[in-house]
Structure formats: structure tokens, C-alpha cells
Design an enzyme around this catalytic site. Structure first.
Site, PDB file in Angstrom:
ATOM      1  N   ASP A 141       0.817  -1.225   0.000  1.00 24.70           N
ATOM      2  CA  ASP A 141       0.000   0.000   0.000  1.00 24.70           C
ATOM      3  C   ASP A 141       0.844   1.265   0.000  1.00 24.70           C
ATOM      4  O   ASP A 141       2.064   1.210   0.198  1.00 24.70           O
ATOM      5  CB  ASP A 141      -0.978  -0.006   1.191  1.00 24.70           C
ATOM      6  CG  ASP A 141      -0.360  -0.562   2.470  1.00 24.70           C
ATOM      7  OD1 ASP A 141       0.875  -0.556   2.581  1.00 24.70           O
ATOM      8  OD2 ASP A 141      -1.113  -1.001   3.349  1.00 24.70           O
ATOM      9  N   ASN A 158      -8.138  -2.382  13.926  1.00 28.06           N
ATOM     10  CA  ASN A 158      -9.517  -2.661  13.485  1.00 28.06           C
ATOM     11  C   ASN A 158      -9.584  -3.901  12.580  1.00 28.06           C
ATOM     12  O   ASN A 158     -10.612  -4.175  11.976  1.00 28.06           O
ATOM     13  CB  ASN A 158     -10.109  -1.450  12.749  1.00 28.06           C
ATOM     14  CG  ASN A 158      -9.354  -1.123  11.468  1.00 28.06           C
ATOM     15  OD1 ASN A 158      -8.356  -1.759  11.153  1.00 28.06           O
ATOM     16  ND2 ASN A 158      -9.835  -0.132  10.733  1.00 28.06           N
ATOM     17  N   HIS A 214      -7.723  -4.458   9.836  1.00 28.89           N
ATOM     18  CA  HIS A 214      -7.378  -4.299   8.417  1.00 28.89           C
ATOM     19  C   HIS A 214      -6.084  -5.029   8.082  1.00 28.89           C
ATOM     20  O   HIS A 214      -5.211  -5.187   8.935  1.00 28.89           O
ATOM     21  CB  HIS A 214      -7.327  -2.812   7.996  1.00 28.89           C
ATOM     22  CG  HIS A 214      -6.149  -2.030   8.472  1.00 28.89           C
ATOM     23  ND1 HIS A 214      -6.212  -0.683   8.771  1.00 28.89           N
ATOM     24  CD2 HIS A 214      -4.847  -2.372   8.700  1.00 28.89           C
ATOM     25  CE1 HIS A 214      -5.021  -0.242   9.145  1.00 28.89           C
ATOM     26  NE2 HIS A 214      -4.182  -1.241   9.116  1.00 28.89           N
TER      27      HIS A 214
HETATM   28  C1  F6R Z   1       1.293  -1.329   6.109  1.00 32.48           C
HETATM   29  C2  F6R Z   1       0.023  -2.069   6.165  1.00 32.48           C
HETATM   30  C3  F6R Z   1      -0.828  -2.019   7.388  1.00 32.48           C
HETATM   31  C4  F6R Z   1      -0.021  -2.298   8.671  1.00 32.48           C
HETATM   32  C5  F6R Z   1      -0.935  -2.244   9.887  1.00 32.48           C
HETATM   33  C6  F6R Z   1      -0.149  -2.416  11.170  1.00 32.48           C
HETATM   34  O1  F6R Z   1       1.926  -1.508   4.861  1.00 32.48           O
HETATM   35  O2  F6R Z   1      -0.337  -2.680   5.212  1.00 32.48           O
HETATM   36  O3  F6R Z   1      -1.858  -2.971   7.275  1.00 32.48           O
HETATM   37  O4  F6R Z   1       0.594  -3.530   8.573  1.00 32.48           O
HETATM   38  O5  F6R Z   1      -1.611  -1.019   9.935  1.00 32.48           O
HETATM   39  O6  F6R Z   1       0.725  -1.337  11.329  1.00 32.48           O
HETATM   40  P1  F6R Z   1       1.805  -1.330  12.504  1.00 32.48           P
HETATM   41  O7  F6R Z   1       2.780  -2.416  12.187  1.00 32.48           O
HETATM   42  O8  F6R Z   1       2.460   0.043  12.396  1.00 32.48           O
HETATM   43  O9  F6R Z   1       1.070  -1.558  13.761  1.00 32.48           O
END
Ligand code: F6R
Length: 258
Positions: A66, A135, A137
Site C-alpha cells: 500500500d 480494526n 485491516h
Molecule cells: C502497512 C500495512 C498495514 C499495517 C498495519 C499495522 O503496509 O499494510 O496494514 O501492517 O496497519 O501497522 P503497525 O505495524 O504500524 O502496527
């Protein structure tokens, strides 16, 4: 299956060893990579392991999940900048091997689908690394996203914007939109590692373990995938049912002897 590791450093050692092993054993390899704080120890370890083993990288392609939309190209919080800082500038990749969705201008549907098609043209993702949002995702596929979506533009949820604004000195710069690989692309990967570390992920990991497969919890799609391993440290495992988890020492032993 959920594997509980003592620390995030142990997860990093395991994941890095798997990646080095795939690089060394495949004639062509497509890696799907994520950003965020969860991945930093993994990339730190991978740089060290790469320095020691020095496998050729010529046959490797990396695709990122992303990118934010609307940040100027030189902004330090773009995911392109993150990848340079934490991984790519430390390894001898050439730009043609590195693929990031472009969020500089608002990508149209065709540009989004081209990103998914590029992956398919190179034979699909062999190993996809995922973090998870509080959440649920994965990538930036927020709750309610169709499991059938390929790369697309998303409006970030309030919760994601709140969580990720911690990376921005000026909170007003936190983007409202992003471009993300879709759940359909992610689930086509041959192997998937979902990583969750720290107590702030404990609640969502408990929910994920208990959940049915539903678009309301995007990560639940992984329950359909036969080669997904969910790797959590003890802090993130606090709300998991131990009876449904495996101790990761078996996985760690494997890398100690190799
Ligand atoms: C980032 C991504 C997101 C993160 C998620 C967790 O490329 O795809 O899904 O993996 O938001 O983020 P952290 O590791 O910062 O808690």
C-alpha cells in the site's frame, strides 16, 4: 494457525530466516511486503542475515501492499521512503525489482488494476508479509471491504487515521486516502505470514481467533488460506485461547540448526 513467540525479535529471526531460505532456493521469487512498526525488526534482521549469507537477489521482485495518497514524493512518511530507509537502501536491488503502488497522484481504476496485473505477470506472490490494524485491516483493506477487491483506492477509517497519525509530527498531514492491494490479490499468495506484536494488538488478535470469516474483519479472510501462519509475540497473545495456539519453539529450533 496461531504461533506464539516469546518476543518480536524471535518473530523477526524466524521470518528473516524463511525469506533468506526462499531467496536461496527459488529461481524466481516474488515477495509481498508491508510497512509499519511491526515490520521494522523483521527488516533489520533481514539486512543482517543478508550481509552474512549474501544470496543473489537478481531473481527477486518485491511488491508493497500500500501507499498513502496525496503526500508529496519527498515526504518522509510515504511508504516508498519507509522501504528505502528500512530495507531497500541496504540491499543491492535495482529499481526494476521494486514495485510500490503509486499514491502521488490519485490513481485511476486502470492504474490500480495494472498493479495487480504486474504481480500476476511475474507469477504471483510467493510469500506475503502482513501486519494488522487494530480494526483488523490488512494492507489498507478496512472493515467492510469486499473479499473480491483487487488493488483499489480506499478512504482510511477514523481508527486507522488515529493510529497512524503517531508517525506524523504534524497530525494534519495524516492522509485521508490510500491505495492498497486488494484482499483478492492477497489471498492468491502462495504463503502468508500475518505478524502481530505488542499489547495494543492483543484485543484484535483475540477477536480474529474467535471470528467467523466475515468482511467486517478483513484479516478473517486468512482463515480460508491453507498456508497462512499467524505469528504473535506474548504481548499480542494475551487474549488468545492457548488451546488453539502452537508454541513457536519448534519453528525457532528449525532455524537454530540450519
Ligand atoms: C502497512 C500495512 C498495514 C499495517 C498495519 C499495522 O503496509 O499494510 O496494514 O501492517 O496497519 O501497522 P503497525 O505495524 O504500524 O502496527
Amino acid at each position: 494457525m496461531f504461533y506464539v513467540f516469546p518476543t518480536d525479535g524471535d518473530i523477526a529471526r524466524f521470518v528473516s530466516a524463511q525469506i533468506i531460505q526462499l531467496i536461496s532456493s527459488h529461481e524466481r521469487l516474488v515477495l509481498g511486503l508491508a510497512t509499519g512498526s511491526t515490520m521494522k525488526p523483521v527488516y533489520g534482521q533481514l539486512i543482517k542475515d543478508f550481509e552474512r549469507e549474501r544470496p543473489s537477489l537478481q531473481h527477486v521482485h518485491c511488491f508493497n501492499l500500500d501507499e498513502y495518497i496525496g503526500l508529496p514524493a519527498e515526504h518522509p512518511q510515504t511508504y516508498a521512503a519507509y522501504m528505502q530507509q528500512y530495507l531497500y537502501s541496504h540491499m543491492p536491488f535495482v529499481p526494476e525489482q521494486l514495485h510500490l503502488p503509486c499514491g502521488k497522484d490519485w490513481p485511476d481504476e486502470q492504474q490500480c488494476l495494472d498493479f495487480s496485473r504486474q504481480i500476476q505477470k511475474l507469477g504471483g506472490i510467493d510469500l506475503q508479509l502482513l501486519g494488522i490494524g487494530t480494526n483488523g485491516h490488512i494492507g489498507f483493506n478496512e472493515p467492510g471491504t469486499s473479499f473480491e477487491q483487487r488493488t483499489h483506492v480506499v478512504a482510511l477509517s477514523e481508527q486507522t487515521r488515529r493510529d497512524n497519525s503517531r508517525f506524523f509530527t504534524n497530525k494534519d498531514e495524516m492522509p485521508t486516502h490510500a491505495v492498497t492491494l486488494g484482499l483478492k490479490d492477497i489471498i492468491e499468495s502462495r504463503q502468508i505470514f500475518l505478524l502481530a506484536t505488542g499489547e495494543q494488538k492483543a484485543q484484535i488478535m483475540g477477536e480474529l481467533q474467535r471470528s467467523v470469516i466475515t468482511e467486517d474483519l478483513p484479516a478473517s479472510i486468512l482463515k480460508k488460506h491453507p498456508h497462512t501462519a499467524i505469528l504473535v509475540d506474548e504481548a499480542a497473545a494475551q487474549e488468545l485461547d492457548p488451546a488453539q495456539c502452537k508454541d513457536a519453539s519448534v519453528l525457532l529450533e528449525k532455524i537454530e540448526v540450519s
